[in-house]
Design a protein around this motif. Structure first.
Motif, mmCIF file in Angstrom:
data_model
loop_
_atom_site.group_PDB
_atom_site.id
_atom_site.type_symbol
_atom_site.label_atom_id
_atom_site.label_comp_id
_atom_site.label_asym_id
_atom_site.label_seq_id
_atom_site.Cartn_x
_atom_site.Cartn_y
_atom_site.Cartn_z
ATOM 1 N N ARG A 1 53.439 -33.391 14.992
ATOM 2 C CA ARG A 1 52.007 -33.650 15.171
ATOM 3 C C ARG A 1 51.197 -32.368 14.964
ATOM 4 N N TYR A 2 51.719 -31.258 15.480
ATOM 5 C CA TYR A 2 51.007 -29.988 15.331
ATOM 6 C C TYR A 2 50.899 -29.588 13.856
ATOM 7 N N GLN A 3 52.018 -29.680 13.130
ATOM 8 C CA GLN A 3 51.992 -29.284 11.724
ATOM 9 C C GLN A 3 51.129 -30.228 10.893
ATOM 10 N N GLN A 4 51.175 -31.512 11.194
ATOM 11 C CA GLN A 4 50.320 -32.442 10.456
ATOM 12 C C GLN A 4 48.843 -32.151 10.710
ATOM 13 N N ALA A 5 48.502 -31.801 11.948
ATOM 14 C CA ALA A 5 47.108 -31.469 12.253
ATOM 15 C C ALA A 5 46.658 -30.242 11.473
ATOM 16 N N VAL A 6 47.528 -29.247 11.378
ATOM 17 C CA VAL A 6 47.194 -28.037 10.613
ATOM 18 C C VAL A 6 46.994 -28.380 9.142
ATOM 19 N N LEU A 7 47.903 -29.173 8.584
ATOM 20 C CA LEU A 7 47.805 -29.533 7.167
ATOM 21 C C LEU A 7 46.561 -30.372 6.886
ATOM 22 N N LEU A 8 46.247 -31.298 7.771
ATOM 23 C CA LEU A 8 45.056 -32.124 7.582
ATOM 24 C C LEU A 8 43.779 -31.294 7.686
ATOM 25 N N THR A 9 43.781 -30.289 8.544
ATOM 26 C CA THR A 9 42.619 -29.403 8.645
ATOM 27 C C THR A 9 42.395 -28.657 7.336
ATOM 28 N N GLU A 10 43.473 -28.149 6.757
ATOM 29 C CA GLU A 10 43.344 -27.448 5.477
ATOM 30 C C GLU A 10 42.922 -28.404 4.364
ATOM 31 N N ARG A 11 43.451 -29.614 4.388
ATOM 32 C CA ARG A 11 43.047 -30.594 3.373
ATOM 33 C C ARG A 11 41.571 -30.954 3.524
ATOM 34 N N ALA A 12 41.095 -31.015 4.761
ATOM 35 C CA ALA A 12 39.681 -31.317 4.988
ATOM 36 C C ALA A 12 38.792 -30.202 4.444
ATOM 37 N N ARG A 13 39.188 -28.958 4.660
ATOM 38 C CA ARG A 13 38.416 -27.835 4.118
ATOM 39 C C ARG A 13 38.347 -27.907 2.594
ATOM 40 N N LEU A 14 39.484 -28.209 1.988
ATOM 41 C CA LEU A 14 39.514 -28.305 0.531
ATOM 42 C C LEU A 14 38.682 -29.487 0.040
ATOM 43 N N SER A 15 38.703 -30.588 0.777
ATOM 44 C CA SER A 15 37.907 -31.757 0.387
ATOM 45 C C SER A 15 36.417 -31.454 0.470
ATOM 46 N N ILE A 16 36.000 -30.700 1.487
ATOM 47 C CA ILE A 16 34.588 -30.313 1.591
ATOM 48 C C ILE A 16 34.198 -29.445 0.405
ATOM 49 N N HIS A 17 35.093 -28.538 0.031
ATOM 50 C CA HIS A 17 34.807 -27.685 -1.125
ATOM 51 C C HIS A 17 34.670 -28.508 -2.399
ATOM 52 N N ASP A 18 35.476 -29.585 -2.506
ATOM 53 C CA ASP A 18 35.411 -30.455 -3.682
ATOM 54 C C ASP A 18 34.344 -31.536 -3.550
ATOM 55 N N ASN A 19 33.527 -31.453 -2.477
ATOM 56 C CA ASN A 19 32.432 -32.394 -2.230
ATOM 57 C C ASN A 19 32.933 -33.821 -1.990
ATOM 58 N N LYS A 20 34.147 -33.950 -1.460
ATOM 59 C CA LYS A 20 34.680 -35.260 -1.083
ATOM 60 C C LYS A 20 34.509 -35.395 0.426
ATOM 61 N N LEU A 21 33.270 -35.651 0.831
ATOM 62 C CA LEU A 21 32.912 -35.515 2.238
ATOM 63 C C LEU A 21 33.499 -36.620 3.110
ATOM 64 N N SER A 22 33.489 -37.846 2.611
ATOM 65 C CA SER A 22 34.065 -38.940 3.399
ATOM 66 C C SER A 22 35.557 -38.715 3.624
ATOM 67 N N GLN A 23 36.229 -38.278 2.578
ATOM 68 C CA GLN A 23 37.662 -37.991 2.686
ATOM 69 C C GLN A 23 37.904 -36.836 3.654
ATOM 70 N N ALA A 24 37.051 -35.825 3.582
ATOM 71 C CA ALA A 24 37.194 -34.678 4.480
ATOM 72 C C ALA A 24 37.020 -35.100 5.932
#
Length: 468
Positions: A224-247
């Protein structure tokens, strides 16, 4: 007891047979090819018995003579194997002791005695590595790949070599092959996840973690901890790519998996705040603070509160810390806010409690500020500053693998590239080096994930409603 019974039974049977023959005397007459033989039955029986014993002895002797050459060869082979295994043991001991010359000598001896590449290749490779001959070591490891019993060990050696040479592409190739052979090996999974995250392949790393959880190769808490870390990084990348709903979906899932992850909490709260959901964002931070206080949560909370008076900021901090007022981070946050609001008595009360609970450097620095602002006593302020230099270090992000400390949280250690190993704790006294927080996680990752301003994020209303 049972053997005694059997022995006496056999003796009784033999005596009974002898008595039976003695009670029934008779003669035996044999005529064959002009030869005549006449004797008693007892003598005839004795002659037959002696003949059988003689022939049996001859047969046993013939088998022994026939078996001797093979036994001699087998005995010689056993002696050579014993010498080979002793040399193998001594060679491994030499490797452990760091004696490259003896290790290489014994590796050659083992190879000549055992004639078993599966047993000698690893020793030869380690001896070559110890001698600094990485080319020879790589050749030995590559030979190990041709044998099923040594393939995994050969891959491990090649992976370690590739990582030392910063050859991530080769390390990834060998790690994927090793994972196919033994997916339950923890070090293979950790290596694969670290290599993917180092290159910013967060989704691939998450799939590996999910698979490990499904097959119970990883504890639930760690997964759970590692998945939370990975999802946080994916959210940051999604915001950068302007995929806000996905982020938003990614960071919300990260927060639900691990509410103590301050990075995910701050990102989610900021996104909600910029959409006008300030009350909801404050509740999210309050929940995380209740579970695991962290200074970044207090900073984000006050940013959401906005431009208000220092007294109102103090009241907001009191609201944030109401469920665990005795925690050192809660007391320090209250003390800082009280000092900014010129509440000298409250500041002093909290600092006195902190001196008992957690007398770290920041406590004495705040005492110095209180002496300077509240009493305007520069001499007392300098004394407090002097005490801060001798106090225990404040908690910071420390890599649990290599001990490197960093100012800000990151999903990867910027020193050893290990993934999800940063812990919020006091750094060891022997290591105080701070890695600047503005260093990139890697050239490729830096291109993909520049600093993100969440204030520009706009989330669709129907996505926001899912948190209600």
């Amino acid at each position: 007891m049972w053997r005694t019974v059997v022995f006496f039974t056999e003796v009784a049977v033999a005596v009974a047979v002898v008595i039976w023959f003695l009670d029934r005397p008779g003669e035996v007459f044999i005529e064959w090819q002009g030869w005549e033989l006449e004797t008693s039955f007892g003598v005839m029986a004795l002659a037959i018995l002696i003949t059988v014993i003689f022939l049996s002895t001859l047969y046993i002797l013939w088998k022994w003579i026939k078996r001797q050459p093979r036994e001699i060869l087998r005995s010689r082979r056993y002696r050579l194997e014993a010498k080979g295994y002793r040399a193998l043991t001594d060679g491994l001991a030499a490797v452990a002791a760091g004696d490259a010359r003896v290790a290489k000598k014994l590796a050659r001896k083992v190879d000549s005695l055992l004639k078993e590449p599966s047993l000698t290749l690893l020793l030869s490779a380690q001896a070559a590595q110890l001698d600094g001959d990485e080319i020879a070591a790589r050749q030995y490891f590559e030979k190990m790949l041709d044998r099923s019993e040594t393939e995994f060990l050969g891959l491990r050696g090649l992976i370690l070599q590739a990582l030392r040479d910063s050859d991530d592409a080769s390390a990834l190739k060998y790690s994927q092959r090793a994972y196919f052979l033994q997916p339950s090996a923890a070090w293979v999974l950790e290596t694969l996840v670290s290599l993917h995250t180092k290159e910013g392949r967060w989704r691939e790393a998450q799939l590996l973690v999910e698979e490990a959880q499904r097959h119970k190769r990883m504890s639930v808490e760690k997964g759970r901890y590692q998945q939370a870390v990975l999802l946080t990084e994916r959210a940051r990348l999604s915001i950068h790519d302007n995929k806000l709903s996905q982020a938003f979906e990614q960071v919300r899932k990260a927060y639900n998996l691990d509410p103590t992850n301050s990075a995910a909490t701050v990102l989610l709260a900021n996104l909600l705040s910029k959409e006008g959901k300030k009350r909801h964002s404050r509740k999210i931070i309050e929940r995380s603070w209740r579970l695991e206080p962290h200074p970044s949560l207090c900073q984000a909370y006050l940013e959401i509160v906005g431009d208000v008076s220092e007294l109102d900021r103090y009241r907001s901090v009191v609201q944030l810390t109401k469920d665990n007022r005795d925690h050192p981070d809660s007391r320090f946050a209250i003390a800082e806010a009280a000092l900014a609001a010129s509440l000298w008595g409250e500041t002093k009360q909290q600092l006195e409690a902190l001196e008992r609970l957690s007398p770290t450097a920041r406590v004495f620095r705040l005492w110095a500020r209180l002496a300077e602002l509240g009493a305007e006593d520069d001499i007392a302020a300098r004394r407090w500053i002097d005490r801060s230099t001798e106090a225990e270090a404040d908690r910071t992000w420390v890599c649990s693998k290599c001990g490197t400390v960093a100012d800000d949280w990151a999903s990867m250690c910027l020193n050893c590239d290990s993934f999800a190993t940063q812990l919020w704790k006091q750094p060891p006294r022997a290591h105080r080096a701070i890695i600047p927080s503005d260093l990139p996680l890697g050239s490729k990752l830096a291109e993909k994930k520049p600093e993100i301003d969440s204030s520009s994020a706009v989330i669709e209303p129907e996505i926001i409603s899912r948190l209600k």
